[in-house]
Design a protein around this motif. Structure first.
Motif, PDB file in Angstrom:
ATOM      1  N   VAL A 105      -7.567  24.577 -10.506  1.00  0.00           N
ATOM      2  CA  VAL A 105      -7.706  25.819 -11.256  1.00  0.00           C
ATOM      3  C   VAL A 105      -8.942  26.606 -10.836  1.00  0.00           C
ATOM      4  CG1 VAL A 105      -6.407  25.031 -13.264  1.00  0.00           C
ATOM      5  CG2 VAL A 105      -8.872  24.628 -13.150  1.00  0.00           C
ATOM      6  N   THR A 106      -9.825  25.966 -10.087  1.00  0.00           N
ATOM      7  CA  THR A 106     -11.015  26.681  -9.594  1.00  0.00           C
ATOM      8  C   THR A 106     -10.725  27.445  -8.305  1.00  0.00           C
ATOM      9  OG1 THR A 106     -11.692  24.638  -8.469  1.00  0.00           O
ATOM     10  CG2 THR A 106     -12.649  25.065 -10.643  1.00  0.00           C
ATOM     11  N   ALA A 107      -9.533  27.275  -7.749  1.00  0.00           N
ATOM     12  CA  ALA A 107      -9.167  27.960  -6.510  1.00  0.00           C
ATOM     13  C   ALA A 107      -9.002  29.460  -6.760  1.00  0.00           C
ATOM     14  CB  ALA A 107      -7.877  27.377  -5.945  1.00  0.00           C
ATOM     15  N   PRO A 108      -9.338  30.293  -5.766  1.00  0.00           N
ATOM     16  CA  PRO A 108      -9.164  31.737  -5.930  1.00  0.00           C
ATOM     17  C   PRO A 108      -7.705  32.133  -5.777  1.00  0.00           C
ATOM     18  CG  PRO A 108      -9.978  31.261  -3.737  1.00  0.00           C
ATOM     19  CD  PRO A 108      -9.964  29.951  -4.469  1.00  0.00           C
ATOM     20  N   ALA A 109      -7.348  33.242  -6.420  1.00  0.00           N
ATOM     21  CA  ALA A 109      -6.005  33.818  -6.287  1.00  0.00           C
ATOM     22  C   ALA A 109      -6.160  35.280  -5.897  1.00  0.00           C
ATOM     23  CB  ALA A 109      -5.240  33.678  -7.591  1.00  0.00           C
ATOM     24  N   TYR A 110      -5.163  35.776  -5.193  1.00  0.00           N
ATOM     25  CA  TYR A 110      -5.287  37.128  -4.656  1.00  0.00           C
ATOM     26  C   TYR A 110      -4.116  38.002  -5.097  1.00  0.00           C
ATOM     27  CZ  TYR A 110      -8.803  34.736  -1.916  1.00  0.00           C
ATOM     28  OH  TYR A 110      -9.900  33.983  -1.556  1.00  0.00           O
ATOM     29  N   GLU A 111      -4.340  39.300  -5.067  1.00  0.00           N
ATOM     30  CA  GLU A 111      -3.361  40.268  -5.544  1.00  0.00           C
ATOM     31  C   GLU A 111      -1.971  39.974  -4.992  1.00  0.00           C
ATOM     32  OE1 GLU A 111      -2.449  45.083  -5.539  1.00  0.00           O
ATOM     33  OE2 GLU A 111      -4.037  44.260  -4.275  1.00  0.00           O
ATOM     34  N   GLY A 112      -1.000  39.966  -5.896  1.00  0.00           N
ATOM     35  CA  GLY A 112       0.381  39.748  -5.499  1.00  0.00           C
ATOM     36  C   GLY A 112       0.832  38.304  -5.547  1.00  0.00           C
ATOM     37  N   GLN A 113      -0.109  37.359  -5.588  1.00  0.00           N
ATOM     38  CA  GLN A 113       0.275  35.951  -5.678  1.00  0.00           C
ATOM     39  C   GLN A 113       0.833  35.645  -7.065  1.00  0.00           C
ATOM     40  OE1 GLN A 113      -3.434  33.933  -4.074  1.00  0.00           O
ATOM     41  NE2 GLN A 113      -1.871  32.899  -2.825  1.00  0.00           N
ATOM     42  N   LYS A 114       1.661  34.581  -7.140  1.00  0.00           N
ATOM     43  CA  LYS A 114       2.309  34.195  -8.387  1.00  0.00           C
ATOM     44  C   LYS A 114       1.690  32.908  -8.932  1.00  0.00           C
ATOM     45  CE  LYS A 114       5.562  37.398  -7.867  1.00  0.00           C
ATOM     46  NZ  LYS A 114       5.688  38.574  -8.777  1.00  0.00           N
ATOM     47  N   ILE A 152      -8.566  33.760 -14.440  1.00  0.00           N
ATOM     48  CA  ILE A 152      -7.433  34.672 -14.665  1.00  0.00           C
ATOM     49  C   ILE A 152      -6.647  34.247 -15.908  1.00  0.00           C
ATOM     50  CG2 ILE A 152      -5.212  35.448 -13.752  1.00  0.00           C
ATOM     51  CD1 ILE A 152      -6.483  35.299 -10.939  1.00  0.00           C
ATOM     52  N   LEU A 153      -6.368  32.950 -16.004  1.00  0.00           N
ATOM     53  CA  LEU A 153      -5.600  32.459 -17.147  1.00  0.00           C
ATOM     54  C   LEU A 153      -6.387  32.579 -18.449  1.00  0.00           C
ATOM     55  CD1 LEU A 153      -3.852  29.302 -15.626  1.00  0.00           C
ATOM     56  CD2 LEU A 153      -2.880  31.567 -16.054  1.00  0.00           C
TER      57      LEU A 153
END
Length: 276
Positions: free
Chosen positions: A52-61, A23-24
């Protein structure tokens, strides 16, 4: 003084499930910057430090805190007009005879010192750099992220005064190299780097001609060297044979800068208010 700059990004639907690193990277963070952020624990997800390899989901900051760096001493006695400013970038209208960066002979009197006063706590990162005697637009990124994002999008237009000529413009394509006996001087030489400058007359005056310059390459002193090479050195440019009878220092300025704003994604065009 050290920089503390925090940027918060909200994960979009299109980014849902992707790793924080991906994402970054897609948002313009370089690998080098991500490495520094990881070493300084400068990346958090919803307030918690994560890999930084962890997943992120919609709406997270995703919160990014850039590492601190030492800045030049602020000088409140300096005054440089600001042409444009947002959360990522500031554009100054630098006067002639002001260096951009500090050096052995210039401490406290540079644009970097004014920036330290105007933008307290931020690191001075120029996107374009001008010689001391060249006036006009200087674009400064407020963060390392912005510097990376702006580097590939900025374009510049210069204006300068040359001797009287019947020519209306042209294109100078001549390789530029460092003078062998000088650290500063540049020259046209066959073994130099490919360099090209386009120029166009925009106003004829009584004793000089005002020209517009577009650079196809970005070599040190490129405009000055190329115009001297074709026999039309900039007025006041003693280093490259210009007429200094009425002016000291090259009659050259960055009259316009254009870039994609990292904040809005829109192209911003800024014009200097100075005149030659």
């Amino acid at each position: 003084m050290e920089e503390i700059y925090v940027r918060t990004l909200t994960v979009t639907l299109e980014e849902d499930g992707r790793s924080v690193k991906d994402i970054l990277r897609a948002r313009g963070f370089s690998r080098r910057l991500l490495t520094k952020l990881k070493l300084s624990d400068g990346i958090c997800l919803d307030g918690a430090k994560i890999r930084v390899t962890a997943p992120a989901y919609e709406g997270q900051k995703i919160t990014v805190t850039e590492p601190g760096q030492t800045a030049p001493e602020p000088n409140p006695l300096l005054d440089v007009p600001v042409l444009y400013e947002d959360g990522d970038v500031i554009v100054f209208d630098k006067p002639a005879d002001m260096p951009v960066h500090e050096s052995i002979n210039h401490r406290g009197d540079t644009l970097a010192n004014f920036f330290a006063c105007r933008c307290k706590g931020l690191t001075f990162r120029t996107v374009n750099r001008l010689d001391r005697d060249t006036a006009g637009c200087v674009c400064v990124a407020k963060t390392r992220y912005a510097a990376n994002a702006l580097a590939g999008s900025i374009s510049k237009v210069y204006c300068g005064l040359i001797p009287l000529t019947k020519l209306s413009g042209g294109r100078v394509c001549a390789p530029i190299a460092r003078e062998r006996e000088s650290v500063i001087l540049r020259c046209v030489r066959a073994d130099g780097k490919y360099s090209a400058t386009c120029w166009q007359v925009i106003e004829r005056r009584k004793d000089s001609v005002l020209c517009r310059f577009l650079l196809e390459t970005g070599r040190t002193h490129q405009i000055r060297v190329h115009m001297a090479h074709i026999g039309l050195p900039l007025i006041g440019d003693e280093m490259y044979g210009g007429d200094t009878s009425n002016r000291k220092g090259q009659a050259l300025m960055c009259s316009e800068v254009s870039f994609i704003s990292p904040e809005s994604g829109k192209r911003i065009t800024v014009f200097s208010e100075r005149k030659l």
